[in-house]
Each structure stands twice: as C-alpha cells, then as structure tokens.
Design a protein around this motif. Structure first.
Motif, PDB file in Angstrom:
ATOM      1  N   ALA A 106     126.686   8.217  65.248  1.00 34.82           N
ATOM      2  CA  ALA A 106     127.199   7.395  64.149  1.00 34.82           C
ATOM      3  C   ALA A 106     126.828   7.964  62.786  1.00 34.82           C
ATOM      4  O   ALA A 106     127.574   7.798  61.814  1.00 34.82           O
ATOM      5  CB  ALA A 106     126.665   5.970  64.284  1.00 34.82           C
ATOM      6  N   GLN A 107     125.690   8.657  62.705  1.00 34.44           N
ATOM      7  CA  GLN A 107     125.220   9.199  61.430  1.00 34.44           C
ATOM      8  C   GLN A 107     125.757  10.592  61.129  1.00 34.44           C
ATOM      9  O   GLN A 107     125.594  11.098  60.018  1.00 34.44           O
ATOM     10  CB  GLN A 107     123.692   9.230  61.426  1.00 34.44           C
TER      11      GLN A 107
ATOM     12  N   GLY B 224     129.722  -7.345  75.381  1.00 37.45           N
ATOM     13  CA  GLY B 224     130.379  -8.181  74.391  1.00 37.45           C
ATOM     14  C   GLY B 224     129.684  -8.203  73.052  1.00 37.45           C
ATOM     15  O   GLY B 224     130.278  -8.625  72.053  1.00 37.45           O
ATOM     16  N   LYS B 225     128.435  -7.745  73.003  1.00 40.63           N
ATOM     17  CA  LYS B 225     127.718  -7.702  71.734  1.00 40.63           C
ATOM     18  C   LYS B 225     128.034  -6.413  70.990  1.00 40.63           C
ATOM     19  O   LYS B 225     128.497  -5.441  71.573  1.00 40.63           O
ATOM     20  CB  LYS B 225     126.204  -7.787  71.978  1.00 40.63           C
ATOM     21  N   ARG B 226     127.763  -6.419  69.699  1.00 42.86           N
ATOM     22  CA  ARG B 226     127.945  -5.202  68.916  1.00 42.86           C
ATOM     23  C   ARG B 226     126.744  -4.283  69.127  1.00 42.86           C
ATOM     24  O   ARG B 226     125.595  -4.716  69.066  1.00 42.86           O
ATOM     25  CB  ARG B 226     128.133  -5.526  67.437  1.00 42.86           C
ATOM     26  N   LEU B 227     127.031  -3.012  69.391  1.00 38.76           N
ATOM     27  CA  LEU B 227     125.985  -2.060  69.715  1.00 38.76           C
ATOM     28  C   LEU B 227     124.948  -1.966  68.613  1.00 38.76           C
ATOM     29  O   LEU B 227     123.746  -1.897  68.875  1.00 38.76           O
ATOM     30  CB  LEU B 227     126.598  -0.682  69.991  1.00 38.76           C
TER      31      LEU B 227
ATOM     32  N   GLY C  25     119.652  -1.732  66.762  1.00 39.10           N
ATOM     33  CA  GLY C  25     119.103  -1.718  65.413  1.00 39.10           C
ATOM     34  C   GLY C  25     119.691  -0.637  64.537  1.00 39.10           C
ATOM     35  O   GLY C  25     118.957   0.081  63.853  1.00 39.10           O
ATOM     36  N   ALA C  26     121.021  -0.516  64.581  1.00 42.48           N
ATOM     37  CA  ALA C  26     121.714   0.497  63.776  1.00 42.48           C
ATOM     38  C   ALA C  26     122.786  -0.191  62.946  1.00 42.48           C
ATOM     39  O   ALA C  26     123.877  -0.495  63.444  1.00 42.48           O
ATOM     40  CB  ALA C  26     122.333   1.566  64.670  1.00 42.48           C
ATOM     41  N   ALA C  27     122.459  -0.445  61.705  1.00 47.23           N
ATOM     42  CA  ALA C  27     123.402  -1.117  60.819  1.00 47.23           C
ATOM     43  C   ALA C  27     124.674  -0.292  60.663  1.00 47.23           C
ATOM     44  O   ALA C  27     124.621   0.926  60.529  1.00 47.23           O
ATOM     45  CB  ALA C  27     122.756  -1.349  59.450  1.00 47.23           C
ATOM     46  N   GLY C  28     125.804  -0.965  60.716  1.00 47.30           N
ATOM     47  CA  GLY C  28     127.075  -0.284  60.517  1.00 47.30           C
ATOM     48  C   GLY C  28     127.721   0.231  61.785  1.00 47.30           C
ATOM     49  O   GLY C  28     128.855   0.698  61.758  1.00 47.30           O
TER      50      GLY C  28
END
Length: 266
Positions: free
Chosen positions: A23-24, A40-43, A48-51
C-alpha cells in the motif's frame, strides 16, 4: 504501470506487514485481501494501516472477483495449492510464500501455468541472507562430499520440512548427491531417526518454542566439520523485501520458477 496485488493471509505475521508495504509503494496497488478471520472488515482497520480500504474476503475466489495482476499467498500448507489454482484460473500471476507444496505439486502447477501463459514464483525463503546461505552451501558441496540439513521452526508449524530446507536440498542435489558411509536403508533401529530423504539429502525438522525460522547445513569430511546456518529472528521483516521483488518480476516469468536467487541473478 501499476501492478494490482491481492494477498491471501493478509492479516498474518508476514501478510500484514507485506500489505502495508504494498500500500505504501508507488508502483503497486493493493486491490484484494483474503483471511479466515475478520471477513467483511476493512484490512486497514485490522492491521493498523490508515488508508488501506480493501475489504477482507473469506476465500480466494471472492477476492479475485476484483481483477489483479499478481496473487500472493502467505497462508498455510493445506490451503496454498487450492489458492494458486484459483488464481491461475482467474488469469493472475502468483507469488507463493507458503510452504507445504511437494515437487509433484510444483510440477502440476508448472504445467497449468505454462498452459495459461502465466508465471508462478516460489521461494522457500525470501530473506536475502537465506539466498546467501544457499550460495555458500553450493560452494561447499562442490568440495565436501557429505552433509545433512537441520530445519528449525516454531512449535505450531505443521508442515515439515520447511520450504527453506526443501529448497536447499534441491539446490545441493544440483551440485551432487551426498555420500554416506552407512546407507540410510541399512540403519539399525528406527529408520526415521535418520530424518527424511529430500533430494538425496537427510533432513531433520525440529519444532519447538523459542524458534522463528532457522536452517543449518552441516558438512563433514575427515576430521573437519563446517556448519552454515541462517536464522530469522523477526517473523516478517526479512521476507517483505524479497516478496516485493518477486511481485514486481513474476509477470515476466512463465511456468513455475523457484528460488529467490533466480531473481537476483546469482
């Protein structure tokens, strides 16, 4: 061109840090995530990775509904083959970080990948220092006729030997077969005490608390002994860089290619 990536095992000890690294990066895009838990949750919320807004899916097929260029598997021995086959069916190149596949499995995947004009890359270990161990061991095998491998890992690792040990045995077999003064078949007592024969080499697997991942090859000749050992003390850090390299290069491959040294030009 941006490479679209889906990671299976995206909340695991390697998958999570790898997802953050993808992602970075500037040239990779995380488009899919697979995990047994937190479906179903956001990864990003889980690791603990915003965005990171990718939604975790429960199966590879569900995640692959969103097209990707490269599918990365960091799951477990009993799931990896099915995941790879599913990814190939969806037209994705594959990077395998999970251990547990046999040589017969790789031969089957090689035929399928070539038929589909896709690349599959696998390494027993994605750490650069592990590649150096393999290189040094090949040099030693050319000079010393006898060796055995000891594979150490954490107590919950269910597959044996590790992919690192299996890959090392295969690389040494390309140099020559080791010489044993007493054939393993002539063992008096419990034959299993001599370990498993992998690519002509005896391999012994230790599974105990206190280990992360280690492999040692011990050479003996005359009254001399040489030990070459690799230890991973961090369950994720050593592997992320090598996996990113594989993600960036796998699309140029066709069929199964094994060993990080194949990508480093060693």
């Amino acid at each position: 061109m941006t490479i679209r990536v889906t990671i299976a095992g995206a909340t695991g000890k390697v998958g999570g840090p790898l997802a953050k690294a993808v992602a970075q990066s500037g040239d990779l895009e995380l488009v899919g995530a697979v995990a047994r838990a937190n479906t179903g949750k956001r990864l990003g919320d889980v690791i603990g990775a915003a965005g990171v807004d990718v939604v975790i899916r429960g199966t590879a097929a569900e995640a692959l509904a969103v097209p990707c260029d490269v599918f990365v598997d960091y799951t477990r021995a009993d799931a990896v083959k099915a995941h790879v086959l599913t990814a190939l069916e969806h037209g994705a190149h594959v990077v395998i970080g999970s251990s547990g596949l046999s040589d017969a499995d790789y031969a089957e995947l090689d035929a399928i990948a070539k038929q589909k004009d896709l690349g599959v890359f696998a390494a027993g270990n994605y750490a650069i220092t592990a590649v150096l161990l393999q290189r040094f061991a090949r040099l030693a095998a050319a000079e010393i006729p006898s060796w055995e491998i000891i594979d150490y890992s954490y107590e919950k690792k269910v597959d044996a030997p590790s992919g690192t040990a299996r890959e090392l045995a295969n690389q040494l077999a390309a140099v020559r077969a080791p010489s044993y003064h007493v054939p393993v078949s002539s063992t008096v007592g419990a034959r299993d005490a001599r370990g498993a024969t992998i690519a002509h080499t005896q391999v012994h697997s230790v599974r105990l608390p206190g280990y992360t991942s280690s492999v040692e090859v011990v050479f003996g000749v005359g009254s001399e002994r040489l030990s070459i050992r690799h230890d991973s003390l961090d369950p994720a850090g050593p592997y992320v860089g090598g996996t990113l390299l594989a993600i960036r290069k796998v699309s140029a491959l066709r069929g199964v290619v094994r060993g990080l040294d194949r990508l480093l030009g060693t």
